[in-house]
Design a protein around this motif. Sequence first.
Motif, PDB file in Angstrom:
ATOM      1  N   VAL A 251       0.868  -1.181   0.000  1.00 58.68           N
ATOM      2  CA  VAL A 251       0.000   0.000   0.000  1.00 58.68           C
ATOM      3  C   VAL A 251       0.902   1.227   0.000  1.00 58.68           C
ATOM      4  O   VAL A 251       1.424   1.646   1.029  1.00 58.68           O
ATOM      5  N   CYS A 252       1.113   1.755  -1.204  1.00 56.20           N
ATOM      6  CA  CYS A 252       2.041   2.877  -1.380  1.00 56.20           C
ATOM      7  C   CYS A 252       1.282   4.195  -1.368  1.00 56.20           C
ATOM      8  O   CYS A 252       1.749   5.193  -0.839  1.00 56.20           O
ATOM      9  N   GLY A 253       0.097   4.204  -1.954  1.00 56.45           N
ATOM     10  CA  GLY A 253      -0.724   5.408  -1.989  1.00 56.45           C
ATOM     11  C   GLY A 253      -2.172   5.028  -2.148  1.00 56.45           C
ATOM     12  O   GLY A 253      -2.491   3.893  -2.490  1.00 56.45           O
ATOM     13  N   MET A 272      -8.716 -12.089   2.065  1.00 58.00           N
ATOM     14  CA  MET A 272      -7.381 -12.191   2.659  1.00 58.00           C
ATOM     15  C   MET A 272      -7.239 -13.420   3.546  1.00 58.00           C
ATOM     16  O   MET A 272      -6.134 -13.916   3.746  1.00 58.00           O
ATOM     17  N   VAL A 277      -3.393 -13.463   2.572  1.00 50.97           N
ATOM     18  CA  VAL A 277      -2.798 -12.300   1.918  1.00 50.97           C
ATOM     19  C   VAL A 277      -2.250 -11.330   2.963  1.00 50.97           C
ATOM     20  O   VAL A 277      -2.852 -11.130   4.016  1.00 50.97           O
ATOM     21  N   LYS A 278      -1.103 -10.764   2.649  1.00 52.43           N
ATOM     22  CA  LYS A 278      -0.524  -9.722   3.499  1.00 52.43           C
ATOM     23  C   LYS A 278      -0.662  -8.384   2.786  1.00 52.43           C
ATOM     24  O   LYS A 278      -0.360  -8.283   1.602  1.00 52.43           O
ATOM     25  N   MET A 279      -1.097  -7.371   3.509  1.00 52.25           N
ATOM     26  CA  MET A 279      -1.218  -6.020   2.945  1.00 52.25           C
ATOM     27  C   MET A 279      -0.505  -5.106   3.929  1.00 52.25           C
ATOM     28  O   MET A 279      -0.748  -5.175   5.134  1.00 52.25           O
ATOM     29  N   GLN A 280       0.387  -4.268   3.422  1.00 52.42           N
ATOM     30  CA  GLN A 280       1.174  -3.456   4.359  1.00 52.42           C
ATOM     31  C   GLN A 280       1.429  -2.067   3.793  1.00 52.42           C
ATOM     32  O   GLN A 280       1.710  -1.897   2.607  1.00 52.42           O
ATOM     33  N   GLY A 281       1.318  -1.072   4.677  1.00 54.06           N
ATOM     34  CA  GLY A 281       1.572   0.310   4.305  1.00 54.06           C
ATOM     35  C   GLY A 281       3.070   0.572   4.192  1.00 54.06           C
ATOM     36  O   GLY A 281       3.852   0.087   5.015  1.00 54.06           O
ATOM     37  N   LEU A 282       3.433   1.340   3.177  1.00 49.60           N
ATOM     38  CA  LEU A 282       4.847   1.598   2.894  1.00 49.60           C
ATOM     39  C   LEU A 282       5.188   3.044   3.231  1.00 49.60           C
ATOM     40  O   LEU A 282       4.541   3.974   2.742  1.00 49.60           O
ATOM     41  N   HIS A 283       6.182   3.255   4.050  1.00 48.41           N
ATOM     42  CA  HIS A 283       6.690   4.587   4.317  1.00 48.41           C
ATOM     43  C   HIS A 283       8.191   4.523   4.123  1.00 48.41           C
ATOM     44  O   HIS A 283       8.913   3.935   4.924  1.00 48.41           O
TER      45      HIS A 283
ATOM     46  N   VAL B 251      -6.223 -10.732  10.387  1.00 46.12           N
ATOM     47  CA  VAL B 251      -7.552 -10.929   9.808  1.00 46.12           C
ATOM     48  C   VAL B 251      -7.909 -12.405   9.957  1.00 46.12           C
ATOM     49  O   VAL B 251      -7.482 -13.258   9.184  1.00 46.12           O
ATOM     50  N   MET B 272      -3.099   3.067   6.588  1.00 49.99           N
ATOM     51  CA  MET B 272      -2.021   2.072   6.648  1.00 49.99           C
ATOM     52  C   MET B 272      -0.697   2.635   6.148  1.00 49.99           C
ATOM     53  O   MET B 272       0.364   2.150   6.523  1.00 49.99           O
ATOM     54  N   VAL B 273      -0.760   3.655   5.286  1.00 45.01           N
ATOM     55  CA  VAL B 273       0.464   4.125   4.636  1.00 45.01           C
ATOM     56  C   VAL B 273       1.393   4.824   5.629  1.00 45.01           C
ATOM     57  O   VAL B 273       2.494   4.349   5.885  1.00 45.01           O
ATOM     58  N   TYR B 274       0.924   5.936   6.208  1.00 47.33           N
ATOM     59  CA  TYR B 274       1.828   6.664   7.110  1.00 47.33           C
ATOM     60  C   TYR B 274       2.172   5.854   8.355  1.00 47.33           C
ATOM     61  O   TYR B 274       3.243   5.993   8.922  1.00 47.33           O
ATOM     62  N   GLU B 276       2.406   2.617   8.435  1.00 42.55           N
ATOM     63  CA  GLU B 276       3.084   1.369   8.047  1.00 42.55           C
ATOM     64  C   GLU B 276       2.423   0.142   8.661  1.00 42.55           C
ATOM     65  O   GLU B 276       3.089  -0.767   9.160  1.00 42.55           O
ATOM     66  N   VAL B 277       1.096   0.155   8.632  1.00 36.98           N
ATOM     67  CA  VAL B 277       0.343  -0.937   9.241  1.00 36.98           C
ATOM     68  C   VAL B 277       0.405  -2.185   8.373  1.00 36.98           C
ATOM     69  O   VAL B 277       0.354  -2.099   7.148  1.00 36.98           O
ATOM     70  N   LYS B 278       0.522  -3.324   9.023  1.00 39.51           N
ATOM     71  CA  LYS B 278       0.488  -4.609   8.320  1.00 39.51           C
ATOM     72  C   LYS B 278      -0.837  -5.294   8.636  1.00 39.51           C
ATOM     73  O   LYS B 278      -1.253  -5.327   9.790  1.00 39.51           O
ATOM     74  N   MET B 279      -1.508  -5.804   7.614  1.00 40.17           N
ATOM     75  CA  MET B 279      -2.766  -6.535   7.804  1.00 40.17           C
ATOM     76  C   MET B 279      -2.603  -7.844   7.071  1.00 40.17           C
ATOM     77  O   MET B 279      -2.187  -7.845   5.911  1.00 40.17           O
ATOM     78  N   GLN B 280      -2.882  -8.954   7.739  1.00 38.25           N
ATOM     79  CA  GLN B 280      -2.626 -10.242   7.084  1.00 38.25           C
ATOM     80  C   GLN B 280      -3.698 -11.257   7.423  1.00 38.25           C
ATOM     81  O   GLN B 280      -4.159 -11.350   8.566  1.00 38.25           O
ATOM     82  N   GLY B 281      -4.092 -12.013   6.412  1.00 36.85           N
ATOM     83  CA  GLY B 281      -5.082 -13.070   6.598  1.00 36.85           C
ATOM     84  C   GLY B 281      -4.460 -14.279   7.264  1.00 36.85           C
ATOM     85  O   GLY B 281      -3.333 -14.660   6.952  1.00 36.85           O
TER      86      GLY B 281
END
Lengths: 343, 343
Positions: A251-253, A272, A277-283, B251, B272-274, B276-281
């Motif tokens: 998750v970049c933007g 997910m 599935v892993k989803m992660q915010g990028l800073h 999740v 999640m971006v700023y 840097e949160v990780k969300m995972q199934g």
Amino acid sequence: MAPVPNPCYRFVSAPAGYPDPAKNFQYDASRTIDPDNVDLKGGFLTQTQFLSVDPYMRGRMDAGTFDCWKVGQVWAGFGISEVIRSEVPEFQEGDILYGIQPFEHYSLHTKYEGRGKLWRVIHNHEDLPLSVYLGMAGMPGKTAYYGMKSIGDPKAGESIFVSTAAGVVGQTVCQFSKAWGLKVLGSTGSDEKVKFLREELGIDQAFNYKTSSTAEEVKKFGGLDIYWDNVGSETLDVALKNMNLKGRIVVCGQIASYNGEDTKGIKNIFHMVYNEVKMQGLHVSTLESQYVDEFYATVPKMIEEGKLKYTEDVTIGLENAGEVLVKVLKGQNVGKAILQMWE
Amino acid sequence: MAPVPNPCYRFVSAPAGYPDPAKNFQYDASRTIDPDNVDLKGGFLTQTQFLSVDPYMRGRMDAGTFDCWKVGQVWAGFGISEVIRSEVPEFQEGDILYGIQPFEHYSLHTKYEGRGKLWRVIHNHEDLPLSVYLGMAGMPGKTAYYGMKSIGDPKAGESIFVSTAAGVVGQTVCQFSKAWGLKVLGSTGSDEKVKFLREELGIDQAFNYKTSSTAEEVKKFGGLDIYWDNVGSETLDVALKNMNLKGRIVVCGQIASYNGEDTKGIKNIFHMVYNEVKMQGLHVSTLESQYVDEFYATVPKMIEEGKLKYTEDVTIGLENAGEVLVKVLKGQNVGKAILQMWE
């Protein structure tokens, strides 16, 4: 040497929506500096060469946001500068530095203690144009590289879908992905950009999301191991539905959210679970220490070898900073927007 | 010994909505078996002791889902069985086994090759009631433990918000979290359960989401390092907005989505971006090999020492399997639903 002009570019009022350079910014040509005789106070003096103009700057103009600019302050952003004089041991006259730079011709860095780590000497053994160190070999390149390394975790033969693929970060993600042996699908907003992605960057599939169905294009492409998310909204929802087992979403933007257009919301989070599935915010800044040396050892060399292509949109003159930002925010730049100080 | 009855419980037709045991299932008491003389064909014979009835079973009744049941087949689920006779070297008469078990009194495991890894001998050095190995020391406990270890990554002093905190998995997550030094907030659907969470499990804060505002309760509790998501929908959206830097979201389930109630969608992904949160199934079965030994070395001992409390809702008689499932799906069970074969 007598004092010379040292103009700067200021933020003077917060815009609502797109900035109006005449109203919100001020090019201040009144200041002077004597580069040969100014007291360094144990610090160092730089002359600015190139400045990077990026979409994130719009956010810095809203009070209360992360690291926001104060009214009246000189803009700050990534820049390439040359050391003119130095009283610190790390930097010598003639060194080329990359770091956060005020938008001005000359900068005096007096309160120096501990700030050395904020600057990096660019050795440029590859003899690249220095502006590249603000683009593919700078912050956008780092965003792509750090995000892929830390979250994307690509393996040759895997598949990736890149949204806003023709943007500076998107182009770089696409090219790293090809170089690393991935199968790449890109989405973008015009047929010209689709052509550019296919023919210039050689990615496997690309489509115009304004005239094609993202759901159908992704389905046709096949399951996704990685999704590089710059937009959020329905594009993210389509990706979530098509992720392979143990897929990763960077998750970049979330462009759709910034502009308040993400009215529908994301409904496919439950995919997910079974697919892990892993989803992660990028800073990018917090990943700097982990990846920076690897980045500079790898990316300039890949550019030199022609494995990564870049395009730039160069404007000359500090007084044009505001117009360049508006262009960037409206997506009218072709390639990385660079402000060059001198002819 | 003469042949004895070997009843089984069958799935005979797919329900729409909640199952109707009289229509969708069949208790078949017609079969017999001679435990002393039946030909093992190089395999082994078990007598069922306890069976686990869980919400996921409803999903197995829909054609096309993961590992779905065929019409006419005997139910299958986690069970505790005793080895009656064996011709395989791994298992001896009297061994207690945990694994996927048909819903029947006696099971003949003839086609044995490679199936040893599907069963685990429960040594029970802690002398716990065997049914516990279907709950806190079984699949729900593994879900909590594996999810926290692989995604939650808890550190003492951190905070966690657990949705459906009074459910079997939720209770276990809450108790692991307290044992590991976390500050715990739980949401649940009744004032009695709030009282149970606070007074019996000793978690820091709990609220009834039906009568309180989740947004206000989470805000009052403070930033979240971990969110254990069983529900999705607005609860997930509130959590996303309140995650601390580098927060983690496990999740585990998305109840609101399963029932088609998640009409609003998730709008806070951009947070999640700023941060840097990780969300995972989380899918417990693929984490089994990594954590199973650690789990059995840790959790039964914690139960023995009173660090983990459990509650069970035991029903006697295989013929009641369908009614127990309906109870579980309606959330009417108090503690882990267990089907006990014999008085």
